[in-house]
Design an enzyme around this catalytic site. Structure first.
Site, short mmCIF file in Angstrom:
data_model
loop_
_atom_site.label_atom_id
_atom_site.label_comp_id
_atom_site.label_asym_id
_atom_site.label_seq_id
_atom_site.Cartn_x
_atom_site.Cartn_y
_atom_site.Cartn_z
N GLU A 274 1.31 -1.37 0.00
CA GLU A 274 0.03 0.17 0.17
C GLU A 274 1.31 1.44 0.04
OE1 GLU A 274 -2.27 0.06 3.81
OE2 GLU A 274 -3.21 -2.03 3.43
N GLY A 276 2.49 4.98 -1.43
CA GLY A 276 1.45 6.59 -1.22
C GLY A 276 2.76 7.36 -1.55
N ARG A 277 3.52 7.65 -0.27
CA ARG A 277 4.00 8.44 -0.76
C ARG A 277 5.19 8.54 -1.73
NH1 ARG A 277 5.91 12.06 4.45
NH2 ARG A 277 4.80 9.91 5.56
N ARG A 313 2.79 20.26 6.44
CA ARG A 313 3.67 18.85 7.19
C ARG A 313 4.65 20.21 7.95
NH1 ARG A 313 6.51 16.08 5.40
NH2 ARG A 313 6.23 13.87 6.28
N TYR A 317 4.28 17.98 11.47
CA TYR A 317 5.86 17.41 12.13
C TYR A 317 6.91 17.88 11.95
CZ TYR A 317 2.38 14.34 9.96
OH TYR A 317 0.70 13.99 9.83
N CYS A 343 -1.63 33.93 10.64
CA CYS A 343 -2.13 34.24 11.80
C CYS A 343 -1.49 33.41 12.88
CB CYS A 343 -2.74 35.17 11.97
SG CYS A 343 -3.11 36.29 10.92
N1 LLP Z 1 -1.32 2.15 4.89
C1 LLP Z 1 -1.37 2.46 6.06
C2 LLP Z 1 -2.74 1.20 6.57
C3 LLP Z 1 -1.52 3.70 6.36
O1 LLP Z 1 -2.16 3.73 7.34
C4 LLP Z 1 -0.68 4.80 5.33
C5 LLP Z 1 -0.32 5.64 5.87
C6 LLP Z 1 -0.29 3.57 3.92
C7 LLP Z 1 -0.25 2.72 3.71
C8 LLP Z 1 0.34 4.76 3.44
O2 LLP Z 1 1.73 5.40 3.83
P1 LLP Z 1 3.24 6.01 2.68
O3 LLP Z 1 3.27 4.84 1.60
O4 LLP Z 1 2.32 6.97 2.25
O5 LLP Z 1 3.91 6.06 3.49
N2 LLP Z 1 0.62 12.33 7.05
C9 LLP Z 1 1.89 12.13 6.79
C10 LLP Z 1 2.27 10.53 6.36
C11 LLP Z 1 0.52 9.92 7.34
C12 LLP Z 1 0.75 8.63 7.31
C13 LLP Z 1 -0.57 7.54 7.38
N3 LLP Z 1 -0.71 6.14 6.63
C14 LLP Z 1 2.85 12.60 6.90
O6 LLP Z 1 2.73 14.09 5.90
O7 LLP Z 1 4.19 12.46 7.01
#
Ligand code: LLP
Length: 413
Positions: A274, A276-277, A313, A317, A343
């Site tokens: 899964e 994403g980033r 971000r 973070y 602000c």
């Molecule tokens: N699968 C599950 C169950 C997740 O909770 C997440 C991310 C992913 C896949 C995808 O993870 P990735 O490959 O993107 O690392 N807003 C935060 C990141 C939150 C991630 C939440 N879960 C940031 O800006 O760093």
């Protein structure tokens, strides 16, 4: 490919000069490279080779319909965490049969929508959730495929807010209790208990903790199989990190998947992941224009037209995003805080950053902003959300219009 590179001191995305995009689309705006998104997805897909697999892009990282459509056409599945994300996937032409549904708080309505759509699997995070999925599947007269999300109690070595695989976190079921939960779940007649899932955190720069989690999950699967469970797939979540600082080196997608493959091959399992980033972060920048320079007694500030509502971000973070000028000049370097118009003192995009000297009117690119950028934006301070642009070769188009003031108040009574 280098999605973003200088040519004669002008920053380009693929074949498009970003100064042109900023001039015509206005700022702040997100710009994504279609080629880079595609390339990153293919790196995952190809590294698996002929091992049965599904790369389920994690919609939460960047859910724009054009991004989802591109990935759906490339053959991606999708990892969703809400009914809204399922709606996006379907609107973009994604195949529900390749959707995995994660999350600790799925509502009955969301589960029912996912059953109606015929998603591949529910990654269930608790026993009450298993019971609810079973009951709703019964009402619809269908069988629901489920995996239990296990929590392997491993330190993912990342920021505390995005670390999920420890027993102090709300996610999943303690891997030590998993077998008993699987046993009790046998009584649910409308569930197809065919998978195990796991996700230990995000922005992982070291793949060791994930591999440790993979080993624990595979051991669990062997024990479950010996008890008669027909486990057909393992989902190892997302989490691969990206380089935000120039000196950082992120694990390469192909090497990460090869290490995973070595562990899973020969077990008769389909592998789901899964990411994403690692698919979208490096494929996007946030363009912003310098409004003012100002000095206080202690500090030198660059005030820009993007703010924490556009990219939260850094504020949330303490994240680092490289900031570069869209047009390079011969000026010197300065140490500044790059701040937005919101602000709050927490409204910064960079702190104590050494960067090229810039002047009001200059355009800057905030790098690696394709993931968790626009999706986490808000209308705070009643600021219209930014436009989103997709670049493909020498062409670019608006894939989300900049919001108007009417958009901001829509739905208010
Ligand atoms: N699968 C599950 C169950 C997740 O909770 C997440 C991310 C992913 C896949 C995808 O993870 P990735 O490959 O993107 O690392 N807003 C935060 C990141 C939150 C991630 C939440 N879960 C940031 O800006 O760093």
């Amino acid at each position: 490919m280098d999605a973003f590179a200088y040519r004669e001191r002008a920053l380009y995305c693929e074949e498009v000069a970003l100064a042109d995009v900023a001039a015509r689309a206005g700022t702040p705006c997100y710009v994504y490279s279609a080629g880079k998104v595609f390339e990153n997805f293919r790196a995952y897909d190809q590294a698996f080779g002929d091992l049965p697999h599904t790369v389920c892009y994690s919609v939460k990282a960047n859910g724009n319909l054009a991004v989802l459509k591109l990935l759906a056409e490339a053959g991606a599945g999708f990892d969703i965490v809400s009914g809204g994300e399922l709606y996006r996937v379907r609107t973009a032409g994604g195949d529900p049969a390749k959707v995995v549904f994660s999350g600790v708080g799925k509502t009955a309505q969301e589960i029912d929508e996912a059953l109606a759509a015929g998603i591949f699997v529910f990654n269930c995070e608790s026993e009450p959730e298993l019971a609810l999925v079973d009951a709703l599947a019964h009402r619809r007269g269908v069988k629901a495929r489920v995996a239990l999300r296990v929590n392997p109690d491993i330190d993912a070595l990342t920021h505390a807010y995005i670390s999920t695989g420890n027993l102090a976190h709300k996610f999943g079921v303690d891997i030590g209790e998993a077998e008993a939960v699987y046993e009790r779940a046998r009584s649910h007649e409308n569930l197809l208990i065919e998978g195990v899932s796991c996700h230990i955190g995000s922005q992982l720069m070291d793949s060791q903790p994930v591999m440790a989690a993979v080993d624990r999950v595979l051991e669990l699967i062997e024990r479950l199989k010996s008890k008669g469970f027909e486990i057909r797939h393992a989902d190892f979540g997302g989490g691969l990190g990206v380089a935000y600082k120039p000196a950082e080196v992120a694990p390469a997608i192909a090497m990460f998947i090869t290490a995973l493959k070595t562990r899973v091959e020969g077990r008769g399992l389909r592998v789901m992941i899964e990411p994403g980033r690692s698919i979208v972060a490096g494929a996007g920048v946030l363009l912003t224009r310098v409004l003012y320079r100002k000095k206080t007694g202690a500090k030198d500030f660059v005030v820009v037209d993007a703010a924490m509502n556009d990219l939260i971000r850094p504020a949330l973070y303490g994240a680092y995003h490289e900031i570069v000028p869209v047009r390079q000049t011969d000026g010197g370097r300065v140490r500044v805080d790059v701040v937005g118009p919101v602000c709050e003192t927490g409204d910064f995009l960079a702190r104590d950053r050494e960067m090229p000297d810039v002047l009001p009117g200059d355009t800057l690119a905030i790098c690696a902003a394709g993931a968790y950028g626009f999706v986490q934006s808000s209308n705070y301070n009643s600021r219209p959300r930014a436009a989103e642009i997709m670049v493909e070769g020498g062409a670019w188009r608006v894939i989300r219009r900049r919001e108007s003031y009417d958009d901001i108040v829509r739905g208010e009574l």
